[in-house]
Design an enzyme around this catalytic site. Structure first.
Site, short mmCIF file in Angstrom:
data_model
loop_
_atom_site.label_atom_id
_atom_site.label_comp_id
_atom_site.label_asym_id
_atom_site.label_seq_id
_atom_site.Cartn_x
_atom_site.Cartn_y
_atom_site.Cartn_z
NE ARG A 1 15.39 44.39 61.07
CZ ARG A 1 14.23 44.91 61.40
NH1 ARG A 1 13.16 43.95 61.58
NH2 ARG A 1 14.06 46.10 61.52
CE LYS B 1 36.48 34.82 57.46
NZ LYS B 1 37.81 34.97 57.23
CD GLU C 1 42.10 31.36 48.60
OE1 GLU C 1 42.42 31.07 49.70
OE2 GLU C 1 41.66 32.35 48.33
CE LYS D 1 36.32 28.23 54.76
NZ LYS D 1 36.27 29.42 53.91
CD GLU E 1 39.55 35.71 60.67
OE1 GLU E 1 38.79 34.90 59.60
OE2 GLU E 1 40.14 36.56 60.43
NE ARG F 1 36.18 31.56 58.55
CZ ARG F 1 35.02 31.51 58.36
NH1 ARG F 1 34.09 31.20 58.91
NH2 ARG F 1 34.63 31.65 56.88
CG ASN G 1 42.30 35.57 57.07
OD1 ASN G 1 41.60 35.55 55.91
ND2 ASN G 1 41.99 35.86 58.26
CG HIS H 1 43.83 35.74 52.06
ND1 HIS H 1 44.68 34.52 51.98
CD2 HIS H 1 42.74 35.66 51.59
CE1 HIS H 1 43.78 33.85 51.53
NE2 HIS H 1 42.56 34.53 51.14
CG HIS I 1 42.89 41.17 50.87
ND1 HIS I 1 42.20 41.09 52.12
CD2 HIS I 1 42.49 40.13 50.25
CE1 HIS I 1 41.43 39.82 51.96
NE2 HIS I 1 41.67 39.52 50.97
CG HIS J 1 40.97 36.34 45.82
ND1 HIS J 1 41.14 37.42 46.81
CD2 HIS J 1 40.74 35.27 46.65
CE1 HIS J 1 41.09 36.68 48.01
NE2 HIS J 1 40.89 35.44 47.80
P1 NAD Z 1 34.80 34.75 40.49
O1 NAD Z 1 33.49 34.30 41.03
O2 NAD Z 1 34.97 35.91 39.93
O3 NAD Z 1 34.63 33.51 39.18
C1 NAD Z 1 35.91 33.45 38.39
C2 NAD Z 1 35.46 33.48 36.88
O4 NAD Z 1 35.05 32.06 36.68
C3 NAD Z 1 34.25 34.24 36.58
O5 NAD Z 1 34.49 35.08 35.41
C4 NAD Z 1 33.08 33.44 36.59
O6 NAD Z 1 32.02 33.84 35.56
C5 NAD Z 1 33.80 32.11 35.93
N1 NAD Z 1 33.14 30.98 36.42
C6 NAD Z 1 32.68 30.48 37.36
N2 NAD Z 1 32.27 29.11 37.31
C7 NAD Z 1 32.55 28.82 36.05
C8 NAD Z 1 32.60 27.63 35.34
N3 NAD Z 1 32.04 26.70 36.15
N4 NAD Z 1 32.81 27.43 34.01
C9 NAD Z 1 33.48 28.64 33.43
N5 NAD Z 1 33.28 29.67 33.99
C10 NAD Z 1 32.94 29.82 35.29
O7 NAD Z 1 36.06 34.40 41.22
P2 NAD Z 1 36.51 33.15 42.22
O8 NAD Z 1 37.91 32.98 42.11
O9 NAD Z 1 35.66 32.00 42.32
O10 NAD Z 1 36.29 34.01 43.69
C11 NAD Z 1 36.76 34.99 44.14
C12 NAD Z 1 36.28 35.76 45.04
O11 NAD Z 1 36.05 35.06 46.40
C13 NAD Z 1 37.20 36.97 45.88
O12 NAD Z 1 36.03 37.92 45.91
C14 NAD Z 1 37.27 36.51 47.11
O13 NAD Z 1 37.40 37.66 48.09
C15 NAD Z 1 36.32 35.53 47.50
N6 NAD Z 1 36.67 34.49 48.64
C16 NAD Z 1 35.86 34.34 49.67
C17 NAD Z 1 35.93 33.32 50.29
C18 NAD Z 1 35.01 33.32 51.46
O14 NAD Z 1 35.30 32.52 52.62
N7 NAD Z 1 34.00 33.93 51.70
C19 NAD Z 1 37.31 32.72 50.47
C20 NAD Z 1 37.88 33.03 49.32
C21 NAD Z 1 37.71 33.84 48.36
N1 GLY Z 2 38.74 32.12 53.21
C1 GLY Z 2 38.92 32.37 54.55
C2 GLY Z 2 37.93 32.05 55.55
O1 GLY Z 2 36.93 31.44 55.06
O2 GLY Z 2 38.08 32.43 56.73
#
Ligand code: NAD
Ligand code: GLY
Length: 369
Positions: A121, A143, A185, A227, A237, A242, A246, A249, A253, A267
């Site tokens: 939990r 998030k 972003e 942020k 949100e 916040r 998006n 997005h 998406h 992404h």
């Molecule tokens: P990811 O986590 O898939 O990383 C991208 C690639 O880079 C992967 O292949 C990973 O192995 C590689 N990688 C990571 N760090 C590395 C490094 N230092 N050196 C070499 N390779 C490396 O993708 P991302 O773009 O980081 O994240 C995308 C995700 O984030 C999506 O699922 C999206 O929905 C999510 N997201 C979440 C939020 C939030 O607020 N929670 C905000 C924006 C995006």
């Molecule tokens: N990346 C969108 C949020 O964190 O709200």
């Protein structure tokens, strides 16, 4: 070195940004190892590049950390991997005072954060973001989510980390395509409320993408400050603040869903295309000047990002893309609000979206392919 506080009352936390911080990881995580164990979640790429170095540094300080490694990529943000992480954490005897450490990009941060919120939990959680996208956006704000058959990020919850440790030097190993995707972003912060920062991006984005360290630090620091401010004003949100994050997005998406959450469109690329579409849809609705929409698309395209549907390999229709939007988390009584623009730096949430008109707009965009 810079420390930015995310002000959330009793759940406030610091974001520590420092080149080379990884070399000092045991000392930086000492407040958390003093409370319990560290259980790292990472992906295969990041494990190969960084785990030995991290583990040696921790071992030298007498810290025995555990690690769970999963395949890299968006497809890993799944029910299957969530279950595997939770089972591993439970088998390891994780206690709430332990800290689960997300070491990776947004995929790892989102799924590890989710697992840490539901195991027992709710356990403590630390983010060590390793992609530009995660260092400027996803590691801050709490998030967490996985994707499901029905769409992107539709299953998840809010769970704030206790600490975020950013070492911008880790971006040295990031593939150029991933760097560009994360840059989308960054540009977003300019478009939603900071026209001056968009101008800065136009002048300095090229240097950032070429690996300039000063541009990198300024980008991460500016983005995280923006942020942190937004998250502290509207953590869950609820008041519209916040939701501005998006921008791009809802379109993005839909594109990710239509291309199967894979390498065809990652992404950040979907967000870039989504922002260009949101700008052109804002022109169609009479909100923003055509020249501004062109300026946005020009900068994103110049940064190597897709801005037209012809840049994305897929067989689809406007109706199919618009259908994905119906599952948007912002929907209220069936209305899917869209983030649109009155100008660069002036994004707003538009209600009463006519999805048939959005589908027609997307058909026009597809016809230009
Ligand atoms: P990811 O986590 O898939 O990383 C991208 C690639 O880079 C992967 O292949 C990973 O192995 C590689 N990688 C990571 N760090 C590395 C490094 N230092 N050196 C070499 N390779 C490396 O993708 P991302 O773009 O980081 O994240 C995308 C995700 O984030 C999506 O699922 C999206 O929905 C999510 N997201 C979440 C939020 C939030 O607020 N929670 C905000 C924006 C995006
Ligand atoms: N990346 C969108 C949020 O964190 O709200």
């Amino acid at each position: 070195m810079e420390i930015i506080n995310v002000a959330l009352g009793g759940r406030s936390y610091n974001v520590h940004i420092e080149n080379g911080a990884l070399a000092n990881i045991a000392a930086l995580l000492e407040p958390y190892t003093a409370q319990g164990r560290l259980l790292f979640i990472t992906d295969e790429n990041v494990h190969g590049l960084y785990w030995d170095r991290i583990n040696q540094n921790l071992s030298a300080a007498g810290v025995k950390a555990k690690v769970f490694t999963m395949p890299a990529g968006e497809a890993s943000k799944s029910w299957h991997n969530l279950e595997a992480i939770c089972d591993w954490l439970i088998r390891e005897g994780t206690e709430r005072t332990d800290h689960i450490v997300a070491l990776g990009g947004g995929v790892i941060g989102d799924i590890a954060g989710f697992a840490s919120a539901i195991v027992k939990r709710g356990c403590n959680f630390v983010q060590i973001p390793t992609t530009l996208l995660a260092q400027v956006d996803s590691s801050v704000g709490g998030k967490t989510a996985i994707n499901s058959e029905t769409g992107k990020n539709l299953v998840g919850l809010f769970h704030q980390p206790a600490f975020v440790l950013i070492d911008p030097d880790m971006l040295d190993t990031l593939p150029a395509r991933e760097l560009r995707a994360g840059y989308a972003e960054v540009v977003k912060y300019g478009l939603i409320g900071d026209a001056d920062f968009f101008g800065w991006c136009e002048e300095n984005g090229g240097a950032l993408l070429a690996g300039d360290k000063a541009a990198r630090i300024k980008t991460i620091s500016h983005s995280i400050n923006a942020k942190a401010q937004i998250v502290s004003e509207d953590e869950r949100e609820l008041n519209g603040r916040r939701a501005l994050l998006n921008l791009g997005h809802t379109f993005g998406h839909a594109l990710e869903a239509e291309t199967g959450f894979g390498d065809a469109l990652i992404h950040g690329e979907a967000v870039a295309a989504g922002m260009a579409l949101a700008a052109r849809y804002s022109v169609r609705k009479g909100y923003i000047e055509h020249a501004d929409a062109e300026r946005i698309a020009r900068h994103l395209a110049h940064s190597g990002l897709p801005v037209h549907l012809s840049h994305i390999e897929m067989q689809t229709t406007g109706t199919k893309l618009a259908a994905h939007m119906q599952h948007d988390k912002k929907a209220v009584q069936g209305d899917v609000p869209l983030l649109l623009m009155r100008a660069i730096g002036d994004t707003f949430m538009s209600q009463g979206t006519d999805l048939a008109d959005v589908a027609a707009f997307l058909d026009d965009e597809l016809a230009q392919s």
